[in-house]
Design a protein around this motif. Structure first.
Motif, PDB file in Angstrom:
ATOM      1  N   ARG A   1      44.461  34.043  -6.402  1.00  0.00           N
ATOM      2  CA  ARG A   1      45.145  34.123  -5.113  1.00  0.00           C
ATOM      3  C   ARG A   1      45.188  32.760  -4.427  1.00  0.00           C
ATOM      4  O   ARG A   1      46.205  32.380  -3.829  1.00  0.00           O
ATOM      5  CB  ARG A   1      44.437  35.139  -4.216  1.00  0.00           C
ATOM      6  CG  ARG A   1      45.198  35.465  -2.933  1.00  0.00           C
ATOM      7  CD  ARG A   1      44.530  36.600  -2.192  1.00  0.00           C
ATOM      8  NE  ARG A   1      43.265  36.184  -1.591  1.00  0.00           N
ATOM      9  CZ  ARG A   1      42.460  37.005  -0.911  1.00  0.00           C
ATOM     10  NH1 ARG A   1      42.789  38.279  -0.787  1.00  0.00           N
ATOM     11  NH2 ARG A   1      41.330  36.556  -0.386  1.00  0.00           N
ATOM     12  N   GLU A   2      44.112  32.004  -4.527  1.00  0.00           N
ATOM     13  CA  GLU A   2      44.065  30.666  -3.923  1.00  0.00           C
ATOM     14  C   GLU A   2      45.089  29.745  -4.592  1.00  0.00           C
ATOM     15  O   GLU A   2      45.820  29.005  -3.916  1.00  0.00           O
ATOM     16  CB  GLU A   2      42.654  30.095  -4.083  1.00  0.00           C
ATOM     17  CG  GLU A   2      42.443  28.724  -3.471  1.00  0.00           C
ATOM     18  CD  GLU A   2      42.204  28.798  -1.970  1.00  0.00           C
ATOM     19  OE1 GLU A   2      42.265  27.748  -1.319  1.00  0.00           O
ATOM     20  OE2 GLU A   2      41.953  29.907  -1.457  1.00  0.00           O
TER      21      GLU A   2
ATOM     22  N   LEU B   1      40.203  36.058  -6.518  1.00  0.00           N
ATOM     23  CA  LEU B   1      40.298  35.108  -5.398  1.00  0.00           C
ATOM     24  C   LEU B   1      40.812  33.751  -5.860  1.00  0.00           C
ATOM     25  O   LEU B   1      41.603  33.109  -5.156  1.00  0.00           O
ATOM     26  CB  LEU B   1      38.924  34.948  -4.741  1.00  0.00           C
ATOM     27  CG  LEU B   1      38.356  36.160  -4.008  1.00  0.00           C
ATOM     28  CD1 LEU B   1      37.068  35.790  -3.303  1.00  0.00           C
ATOM     29  CD2 LEU B   1      39.356  36.730  -3.014  1.00  0.00           C
TER      30      LEU B   1
ATOM     31  N   SER C   1      37.766  35.600   1.139  1.00  0.00           N
ATOM     32  CA  SER C   1      38.533  34.512   0.536  1.00  0.00           C
ATOM     33  C   SER C   1      37.598  33.599  -0.237  1.00  0.00           C
ATOM     34  O   SER C   1      36.380  33.616  -0.045  1.00  0.00           O
ATOM     35  CB  SER C   1      39.277  33.707   1.609  1.00  0.00           C
ATOM     36  OG  SER C   1      38.351  33.013   2.437  1.00  0.00           O
TER      37      SER C   1
ATOM     38  N   GLU D   1      48.660  30.704  -3.506  1.00  0.00           N
ATOM     39  CA  GLU D   1      49.016  30.189  -2.185  1.00  0.00           C
ATOM     40  C   GLU D   1      49.330  28.690  -2.247  1.00  0.00           C
ATOM     41  O   GLU D   1      50.288  28.213  -1.631  1.00  0.00           O
ATOM     42  CB  GLU D   1      47.882  30.459  -1.202  1.00  0.00           C
ATOM     43  CG  GLU D   1      47.679  31.941  -0.902  1.00  0.00           C
ATOM     44  CD  GLU D   1      46.447  32.191  -0.052  1.00  0.00           C
ATOM     45  OE1 GLU D   1      45.730  31.204   0.239  1.00  0.00           O
ATOM     46  OE2 GLU D   1      46.197  33.356   0.312  1.00  0.00           O
TER      47      GLU D   1
END
Length: 455
Positions: free
Chosen positions: A174-175, A171, A253, A178
């Protein structure tokens, strides 16, 4: 009419693309944190191994119980005596006319008894009547099963802890991906604007070079984050026992999990030692050492067993002994074994086991104090992580606000590219601090649950 068809075609293609992608994502397994933990609790490699240990412990109970039940054994033997065994007898035992030549009174002559071929088969039954070690052993195997099941629960806790940490790493990657993707897009757009401003004579070539460097750094950071995400996903799949070649998506998330922890607040005092698997293991170990001591003391007691044997024996002068008469023999009895003297060996074993038992008591007390210390530490870490996460949210918001204002100033020629680069570096650091503080918060929450035996 032709115009309508041309306008309709892109719409249909777009709709088909959306439908196709929705099917792709629908077929792709999604895992929330809880679903990933449950999947790992059934499929992780360590969990499967612990299942085998528990099943083996269950079988050991029956193995111990069966030792005190009737034991039946079938035996058989076929013999060919190539050289018959000889026995010496006085010559006077035989009639004088059968004496060997040269033999006189007082001489001994060799004689063979039996036949060259013989065979036998039999059935024996034994039944334990009393053995102190047997009864203690049955109790010990049940305690061993309990110990193995507790070890399995501890393994499950460690698996869940590892899966949660791996899940958080994915996560966080992924954060960051982004955030850096958005940053790269903004920088590329700003680079185009800067090049246009340079061509119009509003900025210097230095500003263009500075923006190109910024774009290159953003691309480099984005590639690193993507690689980190791939590695983290691979670790997560392995920890879960998930097929490394199969696709999977994470439905939770970083923000959702962090906010859920924040909304729940810091848990109250929930530490109960008896509910913690480590303390349960320590108590079970103490009980097993007590039974071992009891077993050593049981070695002073007698052992009593009953037995019955049935046997048939056949003899012959040729190999086919099965055509001859067979003779039956059977007997029944009771066997008593009483230990009398071992030169102090049994006493030494009892004294050693007494020390082991006392040591297990001390280890249980040490485990209790260690768990209490871990709980205090985990609670303090949770509180620190809680506060740092709240600060990181505000710091990221401020850094982003400063970056946006600096970008506007730069596009209007009020600020320099160097100042914008500096503010972007500050924002990246704030973003990474936010992600790390969120991961620290979730890890601290997991550690607190583990310390209280609730994971």
């Amino acid at each position: 009419m032709l115009l309508k068809k041309r306008c309709l075609l892109p719409v249909l293609l777009l709709a088909g693309f959306v439908v196709f992608n929705s099917h792709v994502f629908a077929d792709e397994p999604q895992f929330s944190l809880e679903e990933a933990l449950e999947f790992a609790s059934k499929n992780a490699y360590q969990k499967i191994s612990s299942n085998f240990d528990v099943e083996s412990a269950r079988r050991r109970i029956w193995e111990t119980i069966a030792d005190g039940l009737p034991q039946v054994e079938l035996t058989g033997q076929y013999n060919h005596s190539i050289d018959m065994a000889k026995t010496l007898l006085p010559v006077e035992f035989f009639p004088q006319e059968n004496w060997p030549s040269g033999a006189g009174p007082g001489d001994m002559i060799p004689v063979s008894f039996g036949t060259p071929y013989d065979a036998n088969y039999g059935v024996g039954v034994t039944q334990l009547i009393f053995d102190g070690s047997y009864f203690v052993g049955v109790q010990a195997t049940r305690v061993f099963l309990e110990f193995t099941e507790q070890q399995q629960r501890k393994t499950d806790i460690e698996i869940r802890n590892s899966v949660a940490q791996a899940y958080f790493l994915v996560l966080s990657a992924r954060e960051n991906q982004e955030a850096f993707s958005g940053l790269l897009e903004a920088n590329e757009k700003l680079l185009l604007e800067t090049q246009s401003m340079f061509e119009a004579g509003f900025v210097e070539s230095l500003d263009v070079s500075q923006m190109e460097l910024l774009v290159n750094n953003s691309r480099k950071q984005l590639m690193e984050v993507k690689r980190n995400k791939e590695v983290a996903m691979s670790v997560l799949k392995f920890t879960m026992g998930y097929d490394k070649h199969a696709e999977m998506r994470l439905s939770d998330s970083l923000t959702y999990l962090s906010q859920r922890i924040i909304s729940g607040g810091i848990p109250d005092d929930l530490f109960v030692p008896d509910h913690h698997v480590d303390y349960q293991l320590a108590m079970t170990n103490e009980e097993s050492q007590r039974l071992y001591l009891k077993n050593e003391r049981a070695q002073y007691l007698p052992r009593i067993s009953a037995f019955y044997n049935f046997q048939k024996i056949g003899f012959s002068n040729d190999w086919n002994v099965f055509t001859q008469d067979w003779y039956r023999a059977q007997f029944v009895g009771v066997q008593l074994s009483v230990p009398l003297f071992t030169s102090g060996m049994r006493h030494a074993r009892v004294q050693q086991q007494k020390l082991s038992y006392k040591q297990s008591i001390n280890e249980r007390e040490m485990t209790l104090h260690n768990l209490q210390s871990n709980y205090v530490t985990a609670r303090a870490t949770m509180r620190n992580s809680y506060e740092q996460y709240l600060y990181s949210i505000e710091n990221r918001r401020l850094a982003l606000d400063i970056l946006e204002k600096t970008r506007v100033k730069f596009t209007h020629g009020i600020s320099s590219s160097s100042e914008y680069t500096q503010q972007q570096t500050q924002y990246i650091q704030a973003q990474m601090n936010y992600v790390q503080s969120a991961v620290n918060l979730m890890n601290a929450h997991i550690a607190l649950l583990k310390a209280t035996g609730q994971l």
